[in-house]
Design an enzyme around this catalytic site. Sequence first.
Site, mmCIF file in Angstrom:
data_model
loop_
_atom_site.group_PDB
_atom_site.id
_atom_site.type_symbol
_atom_site.label_atom_id
_atom_site.label_comp_id
_atom_site.label_asym_id
_atom_site.label_seq_id
_atom_site.Cartn_x
_atom_site.Cartn_y
_atom_site.Cartn_z
ATOM 1 N N GLY A 1 0.629 -1.305 -0.035
ATOM 2 C CA GLY A 1 -0.021 -0.028 0.021
ATOM 3 C C GLY A 1 0.897 1.311 -0.062
ATOM 4 C CE LYS B 1 -11.106 7.986 12.071
ATOM 5 N NZ LYS B 1 -10.715 7.278 10.679
ATOM 6 C CG HIS C 1 -3.655 15.599 4.805
ATOM 7 N ND1 HIS C 1 -4.162 15.334 3.391
ATOM 8 C CD2 HIS C 1 -4.190 14.543 5.766
ATOM 9 C CE1 HIS C 1 -4.716 14.107 3.645
ATOM 10 N NE2 HIS C 1 -4.888 13.615 4.922
ATOM 11 C CB CYS D 1 -2.878 11.500 7.983
ATOM 12 S SG CYS D 1 -4.494 11.377 7.241
ATOM 13 N NE ARG E 1 -5.754 -7.537 -3.419
ATOM 14 C CZ ARG E 1 -6.493 -7.394 -2.168
ATOM 15 N NH1 ARG E 1 -7.014 -8.366 -1.381
ATOM 16 N NH2 ARG E 1 -6.367 -5.971 -1.701
HETATM 17 C C1 2RA Z 1 -8.129 10.513 4.921
HETATM 18 N N1 2RA Z 1 -7.419 10.824 7.388
HETATM 19 O O1 2RA Z 1 -7.368 11.501 4.884
HETATM 20 C C2 2RA Z 1 -8.337 9.884 6.686
HETATM 21 C C3 2RA Z 1 -7.546 8.587 6.396
HETATM 22 N N2 2RA Z 1 -6.308 8.481 6.075
HETATM 23 O O2 2RA Z 1 -8.973 9.895 4.174
#
Ligand code: 2RA
EC number: 1.2.1.11
Length: 340
Positions: A12, A215, A243, A130, A39
């Site tokens: 991933g 969260k 982000h 994150c 897989r």
């Molecule tokens: C998002 N924080 O950005 C959530 C999961 N990584 O979608």
Amino acid sequence: MGYRVAVVGATGNVGHEMLKILAEREFPIDEIVALASRRSLGTEVSFGDKTLKCKDLEQFDFTGWDIALFAIGSEATKVYAPKAAATGCVVIDNSSLYRYDPDVPLVVPEVNAEAVDGYTKKNIIANPNCSTAQMVVALKPLHDRARIKRVVVSTYQSVSGTGKEGIDELWNQTKGVFVPGQEVAPSVYPKQIAFNVIPHIDVFLDDGSTKEEWKMVAETKKIMDPKIKVTATCVRVPVFVGHSEAINIEFEDFLAEDEARDILREAPGILVVDKREDGGYVTPIESVGEYATYISRIRQDSTIENGINLWCVSDNLRKGAALNAVQVAEVLGQRCLKKG
Ligand code: 2RA
């Protein structure tokens, strides 16, 4: 002397970053294994200048392994993390499964490294969401100086937060807009993400907020201070990686913008780029592949007595996930799992 380390979910986006960062930071490793679903058996992944062939997580015995960095969904984590932990292998988990468990430390090393010591209850340490990780890195040094009362944060989250599907959807939808005749592919998102923004990440809760917003509230309280009030609006934006967050902070005591900037310049994990001119700030594209949590646009909020506004950007696959997990492993090694 080093550790025997397993990377779970090696194929991933976050798993790939974990392998890259373990090599970049020369984490002391005697042996490493890449684990994935059946897989992906045999899929090759890079670890520094080496190539690893993925092994089957389902068949893997964690006995004798020291640390397992997990980057798989909560459902699979629920099956395999306890199995690994039961063998004595310490699990550092990126899913949300254990973050709110009182017996599992939730750790951002720049903020609460000492919390790692509590891993022994379940042999599991949780990585935060994150969007929380980069925010608490920014908040912690300011909280230590002027006690934070309340945080209002708006996030601008990249599609890589949704995983490979999110990246593929943005790419395909963007092509669909420009390439005549190419239909705009159905999206993993409730609305079009190309050239658009979506004020909805994760599921809606009864109070009208989303789980992503919840969260940020719950995790900031657990990592930093339960007395801090947090309100968040989490938005998906058409950015591949990185982000961004606009953060408004209200303090118990007055904190001047210049002092806040000086404090942040000296704080661990932070790079301040803050000039009141064209380009005097950081954008998500510049954060990709970097370790830093970038802070820009530091300024007084004159609408309240003790307020500061700032802009915070970080690579969500790194500080938001893989880097934080590797840093937790480093702290675990320094504080608890001494080798050699
Ligand atoms: C998002 N924080 O950005 C959530 C999961 N990584 O979608």
